[in-house]
Design a protein around this motif. Structure first.
Motif, PDB file in Angstrom:
ATOM      1  N   ASN A  20      50.477  63.027   8.123  1.00  0.00           N
ATOM      2  CA  ASN A  20      49.945  63.918   7.095  1.00  0.00           C
ATOM      3  C   ASN A  20      48.436  64.075   7.270  1.00  0.00           C
ATOM      4  N   THR A  44      51.979  59.688   1.345  1.00  0.00           N
ATOM      5  CA  THR A  44      52.036  58.966   2.618  1.00  0.00           C
ATOM      6  C   THR A  44      52.534  57.543   2.421  1.00  0.00           C
ATOM      7  N   MET A  79      53.396  69.904   1.386  1.00  0.00           N
ATOM      8  CA  MET A  79      53.494  68.670   2.180  1.00  0.00           C
ATOM      9  C   MET A  79      54.768  67.907   1.834  1.00  0.00           C
ATOM     10  N   ASN A 107      51.867  67.335   9.538  1.00  0.00           N
ATOM     11  CA  ASN A 107      51.941  67.997   8.237  1.00  0.00           C
ATOM     12  C   ASN A 107      50.523  68.392   7.838  1.00  0.00           C
ATOM     13  N   GLN A 157      48.707  58.851   8.060  1.00  0.00           N
ATOM     14  CA  GLN A 157      47.812  59.886   7.546  1.00  0.00           C
ATOM     15  C   GLN A 157      46.523  59.875   8.348  1.00  0.00           C
TER      16      GLN A 157
END
Length: 258
Positions: A147, A174, A124, A94, A190
């Protein structure tokens, strides 16, 4: 559009990369294709996405999908096209994000603020939500979401209120998605990147404002190091998760900033 419909497609690991046409997204997409993934390349500029597919040497495992992540219907269409082509989604990187002009906080327009929020945060979220819907329903159930947070999820630069605010919010996204994904075997993590050598970060080599008011040149690292970090996170079994991974140019002013 380039796609794969081979009989062995169901055995492929399938990834979606947003913002895949340039920078970190391009490097990650190429690394995933090089590692044998089937990859849906998503972004707003089709010609750049096609260049990534062609450069990979694995165009038969690349699917070019025009997509503005801030558009709910476009995100749904991205995931639908990926599932139609390969049957499932194992990984979402993402990544799509934009910045606002580096102006004084009091001079930032509402239009520029909303543009950054729509892409970096709402976009996102829309991708995470669609990934949940697909990964929850598929068999075997589950998947991984990574992410792109940026080190701005931790520490701001001067004149970056829109970008930094959205990246701080991505950290909350996240954490919450990681919690909510447990019951579906969806692992959410993340990656926080500092000063990778991309077109977006090229200004660092010319000098950027520091917290003390000075302008200083900052070191950059090879963007392919970021791609290797994403590959590592993606390679883990779903019983393990790197929730936060920071990778940055060693000598950049992050720790002790200001």
């Amino acid at each position: 559009m380039t796609s794969s419909t081979t009989s062995g497609a169901s055995a492929l690991r399938v990834a979606i990369v947003t913002g895949a046409g340039s920078g970190i997204g391009r490097a990650v997409a190429l690394a995933l294709l090089g590692a044998g993934y089937a990859v849906a390349l998503a972004g707003r500029r089709v010609e750049l996405l096609q260049q990534v597919a062609d450069a990979s040497g694995s165009a038969e495992r690349a699917l070019v999908v025009p997509c503005d992540v801030g558009d709910e219907q476009a995100v749904a269409a991205l995931f639908s096209a990926t599932v139609k082509t390969w049957g499932r989604v194992d990984l979402l990187f993402n990544n799509a994000g934009i910045n606002a002009p580096g102006v004084l906080l009091e001079d930032l327009t509402l239009a520029d603020w909303r543009r950054v929020v729509d892409t970096n945060l709402t976009g996102m979220f829309l991708c995470v939500r669609e990934a949940f819907r697909v990964m929850k329903a598929q068999q075997p159930q589950g998947g991984r979401i990574i992410n792109n947070g940026s080190i701005s999820a931790h520490t701001p630069r001067p004149n970056s209120v829109a970008y930094t605010s959205t990246k701080h919010a991505v950290m909350g996204l996240t954490k919450t998605a990681s919690l909510d994904g447990r019951k579906y075997d969806i692992a959410v993590g993340q990656i926080d990147v500092g000063n990778a050598a991309t077109d977006l970060a090229a200004r660092m080599a010319k000098g950027v404002p520091q917290a003390n008011g000075e302008v200083a040149i900052e070191p950059l690292m090879d963007v392919n190091i970021v791609a290797q970090s994403v590959l590592y996170m993606a390679s883990l079994p779903l019983e393990a998760n790197v929730m936060f991974h920071t990778v940055m140019a060693t000598k950049m002013p992050f720790a002790g900033r200001g």
